[in-house]
Write a protein that holds these residues in place. Structure first.
Motif, PDB file in Angstrom:
ATOM      1  N   LEU A  40       0.844  -1.199   0.000  1.00  0.00           N
ATOM      2  CA  LEU A  40       0.000   0.000   0.000  1.00  0.00           C
ATOM      3  C   LEU A  40       0.881   1.252   0.000  1.00  0.00           C
ATOM      4  CD1 LEU A  40      -2.957  -0.733   2.482  1.00  0.00           C
ATOM      5  CD2 LEU A  40      -2.835  -1.087   0.025  1.00  0.00           C
ATOM      6  N   LYS A  41       1.956   1.201   0.778  1.00  0.00           N
ATOM      7  CA  LYS A  41       2.867   2.358   0.813  1.00  0.00           C
ATOM      8  C   LYS A  41       3.494   2.577  -0.566  1.00  0.00           C
ATOM      9  CE  LYS A  41       4.099   2.466   5.660  1.00  0.00           C
ATOM     10  NZ  LYS A  41       5.204   2.492   6.617  1.00  0.00           N
ATOM     11  N   HIS A  42       3.706   1.471  -1.285  1.00  0.00           N
ATOM     12  CA  HIS A  42       4.287   1.590  -2.638  1.00  0.00           C
ATOM     13  C   HIS A  42       3.213   1.904  -3.680  1.00  0.00           C
ATOM     14  CE1 HIS A  42       8.083  -0.890  -1.446  1.00  0.00           C
ATOM     15  NE2 HIS A  42       8.200   0.392  -1.163  1.00  0.00           N
ATOM     16  N   LYS A  43       1.982   2.128  -3.228  1.00  0.00           N
ATOM     17  CA  LYS A  43       0.858   2.490  -4.126  1.00  0.00           C
ATOM     18  C   LYS A  43       0.601   1.404  -5.173  1.00  0.00           C
ATOM     19  CE  LYS A  43       0.550   6.846  -2.485  1.00  0.00           C
ATOM     20  NZ  LYS A  43       1.297   6.663  -1.252  1.00  0.00           N
ATOM     21  N   LEU A  44       0.677   0.156  -4.746  1.00  0.00           N
ATOM     22  CA  LEU A  44       0.390  -0.942  -5.675  1.00  0.00           C
ATOM     23  C   LEU A  44      -1.076  -1.381  -5.598  1.00  0.00           C
ATOM     24  CD1 LEU A  44       3.686  -2.994  -5.308  1.00  0.00           C
ATOM     25  CD2 LEU A  44       2.908  -1.707  -7.309  1.00  0.00           C
ATOM     26  N   HIS A  45      -1.763  -1.042  -4.534  1.00  0.00           N
ATOM     27  CA  HIS A  45      -3.199  -1.327  -4.407  1.00  0.00           C
ATOM     28  C   HIS A  45      -3.844  -0.108  -3.764  1.00  0.00           C
ATOM     29  CE1 HIS A  45      -2.030  -5.461  -4.999  1.00  0.00           C
ATOM     30  NE2 HIS A  45      -1.285  -5.450  -3.911  1.00  0.00           N
ATOM     31  N   ALA A  46      -5.154   0.031  -3.960  1.00  0.00           N
ATOM     32  CA  ALA A  46      -5.844   1.168  -3.333  1.00  0.00           C
ATOM     33  C   ALA A  46      -7.199   0.714  -2.775  1.00  0.00           C
ATOM     34  CB  ALA A  46      -6.026   2.271  -4.365  1.00  0.00           C
ATOM     35  N   PRO A  47      -7.192  -0.125  -1.729  1.00  0.00           N
ATOM     36  CA  PRO A  47      -8.478  -0.543  -1.160  1.00  0.00           C
ATOM     37  C   PRO A  47      -9.127   0.618  -0.389  1.00  0.00           C
ATOM     38  CG  PRO A  47      -6.667  -1.390   0.147  1.00  0.00           C
ATOM     39  CD  PRO A  47      -6.048  -0.658  -0.995  1.00  0.00           C
ATOM     40  N   THR A  48     -10.467   0.602  -0.320  1.00  0.00           N
ATOM     41  CA  THR A  48     -11.124   1.659   0.467  1.00  0.00           C
ATOM     42  C   THR A  48     -11.307   1.192   1.907  1.00  0.00           C
ATOM     43  OG1 THR A  48     -13.209   0.839  -0.369  1.00  0.00           O
ATOM     44  CG2 THR A  48     -12.321   2.790  -1.443  1.00  0.00           C
ATOM     45  N   THR A  49     -11.433  -0.164   2.110  1.00  0.00           N
ATOM     46  CA  THR A  49     -11.586  -0.692   3.472  1.00  0.00           C
ATOM     47  C   THR A  49     -10.698  -1.916   3.638  1.00  0.00           C
ATOM     48  OG1 THR A  49     -13.915  -0.144   3.258  1.00  0.00           O
ATOM     49  CG2 THR A  49     -13.316  -1.498   5.157  1.00  0.00           C
ATOM     50  N   LEU A  50      -9.991  -1.991   4.759  1.00  0.00           N
ATOM     51  CA  LEU A  50      -9.244  -3.213   5.085  1.00  0.00           C
ATOM     52  C   LEU A  50     -10.068  -4.003   6.101  1.00  0.00           C
ATOM     53  CD1 LEU A  50      -5.478  -2.235   5.347  1.00  0.00           C
ATOM     54  CD2 LEU A  50      -6.793  -3.022   3.382  1.00  0.00           C
ATOM     55  N   VAL A  51     -10.253  -5.279   5.797  1.00  0.00           N
ATOM     56  CA  VAL A  51     -11.061  -6.137   6.667  1.00  0.00           C
ATOM     57  C   VAL A  51     -10.122  -7.102   7.383  1.00  0.00           C
ATOM     58  CG1 VAL A  51     -12.949  -7.800   6.740  1.00  0.00           C
ATOM     59  CG2 VAL A  51     -12.986  -5.954   5.047  1.00  0.00           C
ATOM     60  N   SER A  52     -10.055  -6.985   8.693  1.00  0.00           N
ATOM     61  CA  SER A  52      -9.085  -7.767   9.460  1.00  0.00           C
ATOM     62  C   SER A  52      -9.648  -9.149   9.829  1.00  0.00           C
ATOM     63  CB  SER A  52      -8.743  -7.001  10.737  1.00  0.00           C
ATOM     64  OG  SER A  52      -8.036  -7.843  11.602  1.00  0.00           O
ATOM     65  N   LEU A  53      -8.747 -10.145   9.855  1.00  0.00           N
ATOM     66  CA  LEU A  53      -9.138 -11.517  10.241  1.00  0.00           C
ATOM     67  C   LEU A  53      -8.947 -11.748  11.743  1.00  0.00           C
ATOM     68  CD1 LEU A  53      -7.369 -13.755   7.567  1.00  0.00           C
ATOM     69  CD2 LEU A  53      -9.638 -12.752   7.482  1.00  0.00           C
ATOM     70  N   ASP A  54      -8.294 -10.790  12.389  1.00  0.00           N
ATOM     71  CA  ASP A  54      -7.807 -10.941  13.757  1.00  0.00           C
ATOM     72  C   ASP A  54      -8.786 -11.463  14.801  1.00  0.00           C
ATOM     73  OD1 ASP A  54      -5.238 -10.381  13.793  1.00  0.00           O
ATOM     74  OD2 ASP A  54      -5.383  -8.639  15.133  1.00  0.00           O
ATOM     75  N   ARG A  55     -10.054 -11.010  14.655  1.00  0.00           N
ATOM     76  CA  ARG A  55     -11.014 -11.313  15.722  1.00  0.00           C
ATOM     77  C   ARG A  55     -11.915 -12.487  15.367  1.00  0.00           C
ATOM     78  NH1 ARG A  55     -13.781  -5.928  16.980  1.00  0.00           N
ATOM     79  NH2 ARG A  55     -14.637  -7.053  18.749  1.00  0.00           N
ATOM     80  N   VAL A  56     -11.617 -13.197  14.276  1.00  0.00           N
ATOM     81  CA  VAL A  56     -12.430 -14.371  13.925  1.00  0.00           C
ATOM     82  C   VAL A  56     -11.735 -15.606  14.510  1.00  0.00           C
ATOM     83  CG1 VAL A  56     -13.558 -15.646  12.055  1.00  0.00           C
ATOM     84  CG2 VAL A  56     -13.116 -13.182  11.810  1.00  0.00           C
ATOM     85  N   ALA A  57     -12.211 -16.063  15.667  1.00  0.00           N
ATOM     86  CA  ALA A  57     -11.517 -17.114  16.428  1.00  0.00           C
ATOM     87  C   ALA A  57     -11.363 -18.408  15.617  1.00  0.00           C
ATOM     88  CB  ALA A  57     -12.273 -17.380  17.725  1.00  0.00           C
ATOM     89  N   GLU A  58     -12.376 -18.728  14.790  1.00  0.00           N
ATOM     90  CA  GLU A  58     -12.313 -19.991  14.025  1.00  0.00           C
ATOM     91  C   GLU A  58     -11.108 -20.064  13.089  1.00  0.00           C
ATOM     92  OE1 GLU A  58     -16.434 -18.782  13.320  1.00  0.00           O
ATOM     93  OE2 GLU A  58     -16.469 -20.692  12.210  1.00  0.00           O
ATOM     94  N   LEU A  59     -10.583 -18.895  12.725  1.00  0.00           N
ATOM     95  CA  LEU A  59      -9.478 -18.895  11.754  1.00  0.00           C
ATOM     96  C   LEU A  59      -8.107 -18.999  12.420  1.00  0.00           C
ATOM     97  CD1 LEU A  59     -10.712 -16.118   9.291  1.00  0.00           C
ATOM     98  CD2 LEU A  59     -11.075 -18.577   9.161  1.00  0.00           C
TER      99      LEU A  59
END
Ligand SMILES: Cc1cc2nc3c(=O)[nH]c(=O)nc-3n(C[C@H](O)[C@H](O)[C@H](O)COP(=O)(O)OP(=O)(O)OC[C@H]3O[C@@H](n4cnc5c(N)ncnc54)[C@H](O)[C@@H]3O)c2cc1C
Ligand code: SF4
Length: 329
Positions: A40-59
């Motif tokens: 992202l810092k290198h401007k290779l993608h431009a998502p509007t929202t990042l969706v984190s996996l952190d709080r999904v215990a099953e994963l």
């Protein structure tokens, strides 16, 4: 200073919420962020929202599903967890080794296996700042219309540089993908294709939930070799993963099935044609010679990552023979 672009964030707590969050236009998964944030810092993608996996215990779990004969690794399991799990190391030493060779301890504490299998491809001409890229007019994967690796080529040949992917392919693993259409299984050997810009068969709105590795029913041995210039931090410049099913567990056992997968050649890891190894003894010197020869003949690196392609090709033979030596030890 390289700045992150502006984006929103979401932290769902269940698979169902995750599916809904990822379905939003402009959403992108972030796991450890160790690959995505630099990109992202290198401007290779431009998502509007990042969706984190952190709080999904099953994963976040490693489960031994003996009934199905599978080791199930949740996509959010960190590489440190994977590398340090005693049962995984006992049964799948090549996978533990590959996970433990990624980057550095700090990065492995953040980095996940799901991020490792969905790692973006890399190339010496694109993993640079936007300013650096502007000096060469960009390329097919960024702001330009030419490939600097294959100037007459029409597609990107950036390299898949994940350490765990060639190993998982050699172990016959599959992915459980979850999306708006439900769950589906994809063999890891079929998950990647040759386009370095969109190199996986991850469908829109889909994410990897689990990586499943078959528990061997017969004696087997596996190994992984990675060439880097520095022992830590560096991505592989070539890599070799091998797995042999055997008639018994001994160094002089006969090979009943063989799989060898090479990494960092192009966007798709290369599963070699190795039928000639079946029926040979594991510790026979001709086996070692043939393994090296098969890697050298079928592995053709490109100038997409540092170091000359011809030199990296020679290193395939060296690292194949070192991996085989580890496997006999
Ligand atoms: C200095 C440095 C050195 C590195 N060295 C190595 C190395 O030696 N070997 C190596 O293999 N890697 C290396 N990496 C890359 C990276 O750290 C690892 O590959 C790591 O495993 C990525 O996982 P992550 O959870 O951080 O992924 P993220 O950065 O969060 O995500 C990576 C990509 O995968 C997608 N993604 C993440 N999880 C999922 C999911 N569950 N389903 C679908 N898509 C998903 C993201 O959208 C993103 O496109 C290095 C990185 C750095 C910064
Ligand atoms: S392989 Fe070619 S198109 Fe792809 S990132 Fe490198 S220079 Fe760009």
């Amino acid at each position: 200073m390289l700045r992150l672009p502006v984006f929103g964030s979401k932290s769902p707590t269940s698979i169902e919420e995750l599916v809904m969050a990822i379905a939003e236009p402009g959403a992108r998964i972030v796991a450890g962020g160790t690959d995505l944030l630099p990109n992202l810092k290198h401007k290779l993608h431009a998502p509007t929202t990042l969706v984190s996996l952190d709080r999904v215990a099953e994963l976040q779990r490693i489960t031994w599903d003996r009934e199905a004969g599978l080791l199930r690794i949740g996509a959010g399991v960190t590489l440190t967890q994977l590398a340090e799990d005693a049962e995984v190391s006992k049964n799948f030493s090549s996978l533990s080794k590959a996970a433990g060779l990624v980057a550095s301890p700090l990065i492995r504490n953040m980095a996940t296996i799901g991020g490792n299998v969905n790692l973006d491809t890399r190339c010496r001409y694109v993993n640079q700042s936007e300013f650096w890229r502007s000096a060469i007019g960009g390329c097919l994967k960024s702001e330009g219309d030419v490939c600097h690796v294959v100037p007459k080529g029409r597609s990107c040949v950036a390299a898949m540089s994940s350490d765990c992917v060639p190993v998982l392919i050699s172990l016959g693993a599959h992915l459980v993908q979850v999306g708006p259409e439900g769950r589906r299984e994809v063999a890891m050997a079929d998950y990647y294709h040759s386009d370095g810009i969109a190199h996986t068969h991850c469908q829109p709105g889909e994410f990897t939930a689990e990586i499943c590795v078959p528990i061997a029913k017969t004696p087997a041995r596996a190994a992984y070799g990675k060439w880097t210039v520095r022992k830590s931090i560096d991505f592989p410049l070539i890599s070799v993963a091998m797995h042999f099913a055997l008639d018994r567990d001994a160094a002089d056992a006969t090979i009943t099935e063989a799989r060898i997968c090479l990494g960092v050649l192009a966007a798709r890891p290369k599963l070699l044609k190795v039928d000639a190894l079946v029926g040979l003894r594991l510790n026979d010197p001709t086996t070692a010679e043939l393994v090296g020869e098969l890697c050298f003949k079928q592995g053709k690196p490109l100038d997409n990552v540092p170091y000359e392609a011809e030199y990296r090709r020679k290193m395939l033979r060296v690292f194949a023979s070192r991996a085989l030596r580890d496997l006999l030890a």
